[in-house]
Design a protein around this motif. Structure first.
Motif, PDB file in Angstrom:
ATOM      1  N   MET A 114      39.124  46.193  21.619  1.00 47.07           N
ATOM      2  CA  MET A 114      38.215  45.275  21.727  1.00 47.07           C
ATOM      3  C   MET A 114      36.843  46.047  21.567  1.00 47.07           C
ATOM      4  SD  MET A 114      37.166  43.070  24.930  1.00 47.07           S
ATOM      5  CE  MET A 114      38.298  42.998  25.456  1.00 47.07           C
ATOM      6  N   THR A 115      35.748  45.467  20.331  1.00 48.24           N
ATOM      7  CA  THR A 115      34.929  46.029  19.719  1.00 48.24           C
ATOM      8  C   THR A 115      33.757  46.471  21.107  1.00 48.24           C
ATOM      9  OG1 THR A 115      32.829  44.130  19.489  1.00 48.24           O
ATOM     10  CG2 THR A 115      34.714  44.948  17.398  1.00 48.24           C
ATOM     11  N   LEU A 116      32.831  47.316  21.479  1.00 43.07           N
ATOM     12  CA  LEU A 116      32.381  48.076  22.039  1.00 43.07           C
ATOM     13  C   LEU A 116      31.073  47.313  22.034  1.00 43.07           C
ATOM     14  CD1 LEU A 116      31.387  50.219  24.097  1.00 43.07           C
ATOM     15  CD2 LEU A 116      29.436  51.349  22.398  1.00 43.07           C
ATOM     16  N   PRO A 117      30.171  45.934  21.438  1.00 41.75           N
ATOM     17  CA  PRO A 117      29.392  44.876  21.443  1.00 41.75           C
ATOM     18  C   PRO A 117      30.394  43.781  22.684  1.00 41.75           C
ATOM     19  CG  PRO A 117      29.468  45.080  19.618  1.00 41.75           C
ATOM     20  CD  PRO A 117      30.325  46.460  19.825  1.00 41.75           C
ATOM     21  N   ARG A 118      31.562  43.115  22.003  1.00 37.86           N
ATOM     22  CA  ARG A 118      32.389  42.190  22.971  1.00 37.86           C
ATOM     23  C   ARG A 118      32.156  43.485  24.773  1.00 37.86           C
ATOM     24  NH1 ARG A 118      35.726  39.123  19.616  1.00 37.86           N
ATOM     25  NH2 ARG A 118      34.403  38.195  18.098  1.00 37.86           N
ATOM     26  N   ARG A 119      32.461  44.310  24.728  1.00 37.80           N
ATOM     27  CA  ARG A 119      32.893  44.616  25.776  1.00 37.80           C
ATOM     28  C   ARG A 119      31.803  44.850  26.514  1.00 37.80           C
ATOM     29  NH1 ARG A 119      37.485  49.524  25.546  1.00 37.80           N
ATOM     30  NH2 ARG A 119      38.512  48.901  23.745  1.00 37.80           N
ATOM     31  N   LEU A 120      30.695  45.084  25.916  1.00 31.73           N
ATOM     32  CA  LEU A 120      28.734  44.556  27.095  1.00 31.73           C
ATOM     33  C   LEU A 120      28.902  43.581  27.339  1.00 31.73           C
ATOM     34  CD1 LEU A 120      27.175  47.525  25.093  1.00 31.73           C
ATOM     35  CD2 LEU A 120      28.091  47.835  27.457  1.00 31.73           C
ATOM     36  N   ALA A 121      29.142  42.513  26.153  1.00 27.13           N
ATOM     37  CA  ALA A 121      29.292  41.028  26.006  1.00 27.13           C
ATOM     38  C   ALA A 121      29.827  40.733  27.283  1.00 27.13           C
ATOM     39  CB  ALA A 121      29.351  40.346  25.299  1.00 27.13           C
ATOM     40  N   LEU A 122      31.025  41.199  27.681  1.00 25.93           N
ATOM     41  CA  LEU A 122      32.236  40.889  28.613  1.00 25.93           C
ATOM     42  C   LEU A 122      31.636  40.990  30.119  1.00 25.93           C
ATOM     43  CD1 LEU A 122      34.849  39.732  29.211  1.00 25.93           C
ATOM     44  CD2 LEU A 122      36.125  41.711  28.370  1.00 25.93           C
ATOM     45  N   LEU A 123      31.058  42.425  30.384  1.00 33.30           N
ATOM     46  CA  LEU A 123      30.943  43.173  31.391  1.00 33.30           C
ATOM     47  C   LEU A 123      29.333  42.392  32.105  1.00 33.30           C
ATOM     48  CD1 LEU A 123      31.472  46.788  31.012  1.00 33.30           C
ATOM     49  CD2 LEU A 123      32.101  45.298  32.494  1.00 33.30           C
ATOM     50  N   SER A 124      28.733  41.892  30.330  1.00 30.01           N
ATOM     51  CA  SER A 124      27.539  41.081  31.488  1.00 30.01           C
ATOM     52  C   SER A 124      27.777  39.691  31.833  1.00 30.01           C
ATOM     53  CB  SER A 124      26.757  41.013  29.989  1.00 30.01           C
ATOM     54  OG  SER A 124      25.248  40.456  30.000  1.00 30.01           O
ATOM     55  N   TRP A 125      29.196  38.885  30.869  1.00 31.84           N
ATOM     56  CA  TRP A 125      29.785  38.071  31.697  1.00 31.84           C
ATOM     57  C   TRP A 125      30.320  37.668  33.009  1.00 31.84           C
ATOM     58  CZ3 TRP A 125      34.484  36.576  33.037  1.00 31.84           C
ATOM     59  CH2 TRP A 125      34.309  35.324  32.961  1.00 31.84           C
ATOM     60  N   ALA A 126      30.661  38.938  32.763  1.00 30.00           N
ATOM     61  CA  ALA A 126      31.255  38.884  34.217  1.00 30.00           C
ATOM     62  C   ALA A 126      30.407  39.218  35.458  1.00 30.00           C
ATOM     63  CB  ALA A 126      31.675  40.131  34.252  1.00 30.00           C
ATOM     64  N   ASN A 127      28.807  39.667  35.273  1.00 28.16           N
ATOM     65  CA  ASN A 127      28.177  40.028  35.753  1.00 28.16           C
ATOM     66  C   ASN A 127      27.412  38.835  35.877  1.00 28.16           C
ATOM     67  OD1 ASN A 127      28.414  43.315  36.759  1.00 28.16           O
ATOM     68  ND2 ASN A 127      27.446  43.708  35.101  1.00 28.16           N
TER      69      ASN A 127
ATOM     70  N   GLY B 158      41.057  56.829  14.576  1.00 31.84           N
ATOM     71  CA  GLY B 158      39.258  57.503  15.437  1.00 31.84           C
ATOM     72  C   GLY B 158      39.087  57.849  17.072  1.00 31.84           C
ATOM     73  N   SER B 159      38.703  57.930  17.322  1.00 28.07           N
ATOM     74  CA  SER B 159      38.792  58.143  18.614  1.00 28.07           C
ATOM     75  C   SER B 159      39.118  57.174  20.169  1.00 28.07           C
ATOM     76  CB  SER B 159      37.734  58.998  19.404  1.00 28.07           C
ATOM     77  OG  SER B 159      36.153  58.487  19.200  1.00 28.07           O
ATOM     78  N   PRO B 160      39.624  57.028  21.007  1.00 31.76           N
ATOM     79  CA  PRO B 160      39.651  55.728  21.945  1.00 31.76           C
ATOM     80  C   PRO B 160      38.212  55.450  22.847  1.00 31.76           C
ATOM     81  CG  PRO B 160      41.231  57.966  22.378  1.00 31.76           C
ATOM     82  CD  PRO B 160      40.493  58.223  21.714  1.00 31.76           C
ATOM     83  N   LEU B 161      38.294  53.887  22.350  1.00 31.61           N
ATOM     84  CA  LEU B 161      36.967  53.628  23.394  1.00 31.61           C
ATOM     85  C   LEU B 161      36.543  53.920  24.527  1.00 31.61           C
ATOM     86  CD1 LEU B 161      35.734  50.205  21.599  1.00 31.61           C
ATOM     87  CD2 LEU B 161      34.466  52.659  21.212  1.00 31.61           C
ATOM     88  N   THR B 162      35.832  54.051  25.093  1.00 33.89           N
ATOM     89  CA  THR B 162      35.406  54.061  26.159  1.00 33.89           C
ATOM     90  C   THR B 162      35.773  53.106  27.131  1.00 33.89           C
ATOM     91  OG1 THR B 162      33.225  55.442  26.614  1.00 33.89           O
ATOM     92  CG2 THR B 162      33.924  53.924  28.393  1.00 33.89           C
ATOM     93  N   ALA B 163      37.136  53.149  28.099  1.00 33.03           N
ATOM     94  CA  ALA B 163      37.418  51.984  29.020  1.00 33.03           C
ATOM     95  C   ALA B 163      36.063  51.138  29.569  1.00 33.03           C
ATOM     96  CB  ALA B 163      38.008  52.183  30.068  1.00 33.03           C
ATOM     97  N   LEU B 164      36.405  49.792  29.640  1.00 31.44           N
ATOM     98  CA  LEU B 164      35.752  49.441  30.360  1.00 31.44           C
ATOM     99  C   LEU B 164      35.329  49.226  30.965  1.00 31.44           C
ATOM    100  CD1 LEU B 164      36.838  45.210  29.936  1.00 31.44           C
ATOM    101  CD2 LEU B 164      34.826  45.857  28.725  1.00 31.44           C
ATOM    102  N   LYS B 165      36.249  49.621  32.404  1.00 33.76           N
ATOM    103  CA  LYS B 165      35.699  50.086  33.347  1.00 33.76           C
ATOM    104  C   LYS B 165      35.129  51.197  33.339  1.00 33.76           C
ATOM    105  CE  LYS B 165      36.680  51.126  37.913  1.00 33.76           C
ATOM    106  NZ  LYS B 165      36.031  49.795  38.119  1.00 33.76           N
ATOM    107  N   GLY B 166      34.756  52.371  32.262  1.00 32.67           N
ATOM    108  CA  GLY B 166      34.536  53.261  32.616  1.00 32.67           C
ATOM    109  C   GLY B 166      33.239  52.800  32.044  1.00 32.67           C
ATOM    110  N   LEU B 167      32.902  52.297  31.405  1.00 31.88           N
ATOM    111  CA  LEU B 167      31.301  50.934  31.430  1.00 31.88           C
ATOM    112  C   LEU B 167      30.316  50.318  32.098  1.00 31.88           C
ATOM    113  CD1 LEU B 167      32.383  49.495  27.839  1.00 31.88           C
ATOM    114  CD2 LEU B 167      31.177  51.898  28.297  1.00 31.88           C
TER     115      LEU B 167
END
Lengths: 508, 508
Positions: free
Chosen positions: B275-288, B307-316
């Protein structure tokens, strides 16, 4: 997004505070119903999740309670402080529940966990703790166990890197099958045996297989909390039936087709009585007549001091009615998280499938070591050795009680790891004794603190104390009971006559 | 009593046979509703339990199916033989389910267990098995693990004889907390961490905390069966949302207050996309915005090759919306039965209480050894070493596929332990390839056999194969793909033109 999250959290707190204020200032009276979370969310223009969380906190803190399938109501007694802040800081008894009156699932869930967590905060302050269900730490066969663990680890790591059969490690199921014949009179194919992670896991598995909301679930009165809370949690309607000196009063069982019955025939929890053979046969007959299933919880049957153990209900079960539950938590140690079910053949496969869905089985290494320990005969020797140790401890407890309190009215002393001491008239209630003892570093337990659940008139369960002795040395037991006696003597109100030993818990 | 039991059992069989006969001879047509068990028991004068058991068997054998909260219906396709007798004797695909059409909970439960049990009967016949989710048996750190186990056993047996904190061994929770910061960008207090017995146990815990029947539960399409079956089993109404190359399509999420979302952001199961970072942020926004919770299943995030692992959703997660789930099953071994949840602080205490009720925690010894292994740095070294091994295996698989089939359309190869191979047009469906491969000792898996669930038009999930490679050596991988290629060549109908490599799974 981030701000939104904070706002939502604040909203939950606002809803919580508003309802709490209405309860405290009397606008919402004790016992009055609250709207369902869906209604509340519509009324207040909040999300349902916010409503749920606000209710959860109100419930957690004791302001409201929920009756499953009925509704949510204002609690009868408003707590002075929150449950969450008080846990571990207060004495048992302060949060005493009367399970027959408004003890809903949420409350019970929390109470149950309180019991589980009770030990850590108190243990430090306790000189002698008569907590129930703890095996003797010194008796664990560390040497033999280490040997088996080591051998398995060296021989093969594949068990560590493979998903095993969700029903459990086949060698352990075979070993249990071999053991149950001579030990409990149960002839069971390994295919009927499902390894569980202790009794709680077993209760959950059975509940998910057999309980639909609204089903009648007969429990002993009093009974074991850990079972009752799960059975009720899955929607079972608890129907308590009294226990007398022969076990559950089978004649009082309801005619309830398809019911489920939870019993502890070998050593009733908490009373410790052994179900007689006529009662066992009558119970099986009732189950066959009612197309009912029986959960036989055989938690500490390995320790019988008087006579030989009766054949398990499961050993008498010709109608495939009995789901037998055994555990290694008492005879080995709860840190293993191992137990097992013996199921009627037609339930074995559904149970295995449900186990896969629930948690897909248990630690391979413990199962493998346990299998080896059983197969090489070490387990039988261990049981013999521990039985002798527990017998000495029981004798020390009985002698100490008699020495300090005169002849005592006890129950359940023929087997197991605990007994019930009936408090003589004139002495304080169990929770009060528990409280005073705790202040003095001694752990003794009223029913509700001692993982037992009593249904009936309030305070009728207050005339018993549960005393576990398996984890205490005879010296500790003597010191503990001696201290308890002086605590109770010292607690006599000034100006009253000095207590004679027989006044404190002794028979008149 | 004994005779009664037999009669009742016979009665169940009679009811079963009567209904089955009516289905087979067409008196009860496909799709027609059956009476509820209460009605049936009244109509036939049998107990409800008898009715339930008869229905269970009819359902188990595929004659009927139950839609939770809707009713019971005659199945569309009548099985020729019973599920119970055929398990382990048939090929995958023969019992293929179309999960979008009539896949009810009971069927799924059985299918799920079939997947779990699939491996044993097949393993013996398989030369090379590309089953998913299996770590490399040879890479388990047996020596270090044995050392830690031994030290713990010698130092103290008390962990074996005590009931531990149901939330898990505190030293392990501390070690996980220490690990998650640098590894996944998650700052979590050990109090927020609950040890579970693998992901299934975690799904159950979360479901019991958060799902009420009828709640919306968003899942990825396709998604992981093990999660979907549990979430649905607790009454969640699954709402599949498509996965594309950036992960779940957040723009297609419903506005559903209080919903729960299950995602696998690091390495989507089965497709393997991150999952890309924009999607992660959008998902968190949706959840809030929706006051929703997100389950982040991070099952194999330790193995990222590119590449390096993306920060977990939980980290954001600033809104306390994410329930993070990690497991030691993939990076260590499923035989340990250890995983963990990182919860929003306000859910930690309810989760701990629920855990006590569910199974009261997990084996002490494994938890203690795991804590020591993490704290002394062995775990980090182990992950580095295994990551390199899996990278080599992935490369061997990609090279073998290309060698035999030309350039391939694969997904999910940047991380994890499996990839998805999209079958080129002109080749048989996945289940057919799976069947032919299995006949030749090779295990490759269509979505449904490979623990994945696809929602949508029938057979749309038939154009992918899931290939796990972590447990296979490069030599095994090469041999397996080579054999698969010759199997597919040999299966070409007689008289047709010889296949060119690029025709078999290659891009056109």
């Amino acid at each position: 997004m981030i701000v939104g999250g904070v706002q939502k959290t604040t909203l939950q707190i606002q809803v919580f505070e508003q309802i709490r204020a209405m309860i405290i200032d009397g606008r919402l009276r004790a016992g009055s119903p609250l709207p369902a979370t869906r209604e509340l969310s519509a009324q207040m223009g909040i999300s349902r999740n916010t409503a749920i969380l606000a209710y959860e906190r109100l419930s957690a803190e004791g302001y409201i309670y929920t009756r499953p399938h009925v509704g949510t109501f204002v609690a009868a007694e408003i707590p002075e402080e929150t449950f969450f802040t008080s846990i571990g800081e207060t004495e048992p008894g302060e949060h005493g529940h009367d399970p027959a009156h408004g003890a809903d699932f949420t409350t019970r869930l929390m109470a149950c966990s309180r019991v589980h967590s009770l030990r850590n905060p108190h243990r430090k302050r306790l000189t002698v703790d008569f907590w129930v269900g703890r095996p003797d730490p010194g008796s664990f066969p560390v040497k033999a166990w280490s040997k088996h663990i080591w051998k398995r680890l060296q021989r093969s790591g594949t068990g560590l890197t493979e998903y095993g059969d969700p029903a459990g490690f086949i060698e352990l199921r075979q070993a249990i099958s071999d053991h149950l014949g001579p030990a409990r009179g149960i002839i069971a194919d390994p295919e009927q045996i499902i390894i569980v992670g202790g009794c709680q896991d077993g209760f959950n598995l059975i509940s998910r297989l057999l309980i639909e909301p609204g089903d009648t679930v007969v429990v002993e009165n009093p009974c074991y909390q850990g079972a009752a809370f799960v059975l009720e949690g899955f929607g079972g309607v608890l129907h308590p039936v009294a226990v007398d000196k022969e076990g559950i009063d089978v004649a009082s069982l309801p005619e309830a087709p398809g019911a489920l019955v939870y019993v502890t025939p070998s050593h009733q929890y908490p009373m410790g009585v052994t179900m007689t053979l006529p009662r066992r046969l009558a119970l099986l007959s009732w189950a066959n007549r009612n197309d009912a299933y029986i959960i036989e919880d055989d938690y500490d049957s390995d320790f019988r001091f008087t006579g030989s153990p009766l054949t398990a209900l499961k050993g008498l079960d010709r109608g495939n009615r009995v789901l037998y539950m055994g555990t290694f938590s008492k005879c080995m140690g709860p840190g293993l998280r191992l137990g097992f079910l013996v199921l009627p053949p037609h339930l074995a496969d559904p149970a295995r499938r449900m186990k896969a869905l629930m948690n897909n089985g248990h630690s391979w290494l413990e199962q493998a070591a346990m299998a080896d320990f059983m197969l090489e005969g070490g387990y039988r020797r261990h049981l013999r050795r521990v039985r002798q140790i527990y017998l000495e401890r029981r004798d020390a407890l009985l002698a100490s009680l008699e020495q300090h309190f005169g002849p005592c009215n006890v129950s359940g002393e023929d087997a197991g790891m605990h007994l019930v001491w009936s408090i003589a008239e004139g002495l304080p209630d169990a929770s009060e004794i528990e409280r005073r003892a705790l202040e003095n570093g001694i752990g003794v337990y009223a029913f509700f603190s001692g993982a037992a659940l009593h249904f009936g008139p309030a305070r009728a369960d207050q005339r018993h104390l549960v005393l576990g002795y398996a984890a205490l040395t005879p010296r500790e037991i003597k010191a503990g009971i001696s201290r308890l006696a002086s605590v109770l003597r010292a607690a006599t109100p000034a100006g009253s006559r000095p207590l004679r030993p027989e006044q404190i818990g002794g028979r008149s």
